[in-house]
Enzyme design. Structure first.
Site, short mmCIF file in Angstrom:
data_model
loop_
_atom_site.label_atom_id
_atom_site.label_comp_id
_atom_site.label_asym_id
_atom_site.label_seq_id
_atom_site.Cartn_x
_atom_site.Cartn_y
_atom_site.Cartn_z
CD GLU A 16 -3.15 0.53 0.18
OE1 GLU A 16 -2.60 1.55 -0.27
OE2 GLU A 16 -4.34 0.27 -0.03
CG ASN A 101 -6.31 1.42 5.11
OD1 ASN A 101 -5.61 0.41 5.19
ND2 ASN A 101 -7.10 1.66 4.07
CG ASN A 146 -8.33 2.45 0.69
OD1 ASN A 146 -7.11 2.45 0.79
ND2 ASN A 146 -9.07 1.36 0.92
CG ASP A 192 -7.15 -0.54 -2.09
OD1 ASP A 192 -6.77 0.36 -1.31
OD2 ASP A 192 -6.97 -1.74 -1.87
#
Length: 284
Positions: A16, A101, A146, A192
């Site tokens: 990520e 995140n 996200n 995402d």
């Protein structure tokens, strides 16, 4: 546009947060579940990794040359020269089930980031802005956050409610948000990490969707950049001209498909026609 090419078979469980560091001419990214911070330098093919103190959602450049990292429990400063992490801003001590995140740096140097329930069961995630020591919660009630990212004129902020496959848009002015609305949905995968190019085209990675979806400023879907693996997590524009697109992937949730897709979790690269927006640095 070129074809996505594997540049580092890093085998990230949940790759990520790629971000281009222009001063060092390198790409930083993370493996959230692997608790690793990675650095890739294309010109030398140099690869380096560090262990994070907990699950690490993002690592973004700050004005002093350090990285500010979203680690479970708070914001950490990563000293690039020393290679160590230090906590400076606890986050969500009242929500111990959560982790951080994804994040983004606005042109004014503010850090925007989201949180989520680590089990992906409860809607306890929220959207935050940190600016010069002040932490503000701007939105709440997410399963998986996200983003966010901003339009080229800075007037629209995009943020994902990933479990709902929904891209949200907000009016943005001087660090404040209003007019929350649905911008787009992604039925062919979970939306995402988002990123923005200079023409205002929003690039939305598709977890279990085999690529990166492209949306015009009016929400019309322009097409999809197809990938040879199914879990593309986030894209970052970089390189000297801003036309190198680096994409992280993951094998999380697809361990049984690794034999057929052996490069799941790898870092990919392709060239695109339109450059991305400059990567800003966090104001400390």
């Amino acid at each position: 546009m070129s074809t996505p090419t594997l540049v580092w078979d890093v085998q990230a469980e949940l790759g990520e947060g790629p971000v281009w560091d222009a001063d060092r001419a390198c790409l930083w990214f993370v493996d959230i579940k692997g608790r690793r911070l990675h650095r890739y330098t294309a010109s030398t093919n140099d690869k380096a990794s560090w262990e994070a103190p907990e699950q690490i959602g993002f690592a973004l450049p700050a004005e002093d040359g350090s990285l500010i990292c979203g680690v479970r429990g708070g914001l950490y400063r990563f000293d690039v020269d020393m290679g160590d992490f230090s906590l400076f801003q606890p986050v969500e001590t009242d929500r111990p089930q959560n982790r951080l995140n994804d994040g983004f740096v606005a042109p004014d140097g503010s850090l925007w980031f989201g949180s989520m329930d680590d089990s992906e069961e409860g809607k306890t995630g929220a959207l935050y802005r940190w600016f010069r020591g002040e932490l503000t919660r701007h939105d709440d009630g997410y399963g998986v956050t996200n983003g966010p990212c901003l339009s080229p004129d800075g007037r629209t902020l995009y943020h994902h409610d990933t479990l709902e496959k929904t891209v949200l848009a907000f009016d943005h002015q001087d660090g404040m948000l209003s007019n929350r609305r649905v911008f787009a949905t992604t039925e062919d995968g979970y939306c995402d990490g988002p990123s923005m190019d200079a023409d205002g085209v929003l690039h939305v990675c598709l977890f279990n969707g085999w690529g990166v979806a492209r949306f015009a400023p009016d929400g019309q879907r322009l097409g999809t950049i197809r990938f040879p693996v199914q879990t593309v997590t986030k894209a970052a524009f970089g390189g000297a001209d801003g036309r190198d697109l680096y994409c992280t992937t993951a094998w999380l949730g697809n361990a049984d498909r690794r034999a057929a897709q052996p490069t799941l979790g790898g870092l990919y690269h392709l060239r695109v026609e339109t450059p991305g927006l400059p990567q800003h640095r966090i104001a400390l």
